[in-house]
Write a protein that holds these residues in place. Sequence first.
Motif, PDB file in Angstrom:
ATOM      1  N   PHE A 195      10.707  11.259  -1.665  1.00  0.00           N
ATOM      2  CA  PHE A 195      10.278  12.623  -1.343  1.00  0.00           C
ATOM      3  C   PHE A 195       9.940  13.336  -2.641  1.00  0.00           C
ATOM      4  O   PHE A 195      10.353  12.923  -3.721  1.00  0.00           O
ATOM      5  N   SER A 196       9.190  14.388  -2.518  1.00  0.00           N
ATOM      6  CA  SER A 196       8.824  15.182  -3.689  1.00  0.00           C
ATOM      7  C   SER A 196       8.645  16.639  -3.285  1.00  0.00           C
ATOM      8  O   SER A 196       8.350  16.935  -2.129  1.00  0.00           O
ATOM      9  N   GLY A 199       6.778  16.567   0.056  1.00  0.00           N
ATOM     10  CA  GLY A 199       6.110  15.286   0.278  1.00  0.00           C
ATOM     11  C   GLY A 199       7.091  14.228   0.730  1.00  0.00           C
ATOM     12  O   GLY A 199       8.235  14.184   0.283  1.00  0.00           O
ATOM     13  N   GLU A 200       6.649  13.366   1.613  1.00  0.00           N
ATOM     14  CA  GLU A 200       7.482  12.291   2.162  1.00  0.00           C
ATOM     15  C   GLU A 200       6.642  11.017   2.223  1.00  0.00           C
ATOM     16  O   GLU A 200       5.420  11.075   2.305  1.00  0.00           O
ATOM     17  N   PRO A 242       0.845  -1.195   0.000  1.00  0.00           N
ATOM     18  CA  PRO A 242       0.000   0.000   0.000  1.00  0.00           C
ATOM     19  C   PRO A 242       0.882   1.248   0.000  1.00  0.00           C
ATOM     20  O   PRO A 242       2.002   1.216   0.524  1.00  0.00           O
ATOM     21  N   GLY A 243       0.392   2.314  -0.574  1.00  0.00           N
ATOM     22  CA  GLY A 243       1.139   3.564  -0.607  1.00  0.00           C
ATOM     23  C   GLY A 243       0.592   4.560   0.399  1.00  0.00           C
ATOM     24  O   GLY A 243      -0.609   4.589   0.672  1.00  0.00           O
ATOM     25  N   LEU A 244       1.485   5.365   0.966  1.00  0.00           N
ATOM     26  CA  LEU A 244       1.087   6.414   1.906  1.00  0.00           C
ATOM     27  C   LEU A 244       2.015   7.595   1.698  1.00  0.00           C
ATOM     28  O   LEU A 244       3.238   7.437   1.742  1.00  0.00           O
ATOM     29  N   GLN A 245       1.453   8.758   1.420  1.00  0.00           N
ATOM     30  CA  GLN A 245       2.246   9.974   1.239  1.00  0.00           C
ATOM     31  C   GLN A 245       1.744  11.050   2.194  1.00  0.00           C
ATOM     32  O   GLN A 245       0.529  11.219   2.375  1.00  0.00           O
ATOM     33  N   LEU A 246       2.678  11.789   2.773  1.00  0.00           N
ATOM     34  CA  LEU A 246       2.377  12.929   3.630  1.00  0.00           C
ATOM     35  C   LEU A 246       2.985  14.161   2.978  1.00  0.00           C
ATOM     36  O   LEU A 246       4.175  14.178   2.678  1.00  0.00           O
TER      37      LEU A 246
END
Length: 116
Positions: free
Chosen positions: A107-108, A96-97, A73-77
């Motif tokens: 990261f973005s 973003g992390e 699953p993906g999770l981005q904060l």
Amino acid sequence: DTRLPVKTGRGTASLGLSLNQKGEALPEQQRPAIFFAGLGYAYPWNSRLEFAAQLYAHSPLYQDSALDALSRPGLQLTTGLVYRWSERLGLRAAFGEDPVTRSSPDFSLHFGFSLR
């Protein structure tokens, strides 16, 4: 009255399902249904500057893959600031992390202009 006005934030929530056709890349491992969800919150520090944060998650995109990025699953904060020159014009900068490692980009950086 010398009290400062109470600042209130605003939030968002999303929940959905993406139904996908089989593509050409790894069709036997593609999941036909992907669940996703998001939570966001924005807090105005003053009339020009706002803090914003968003948490976004999705179910695995593929099954039985040896690559974590495909089978987890993906999770981005994402957290950032919005600066408003006026009610119509603003600049957004965010970072973003990935709290769940190896499931999305490490990261973005996000930059955007808004014109209403």
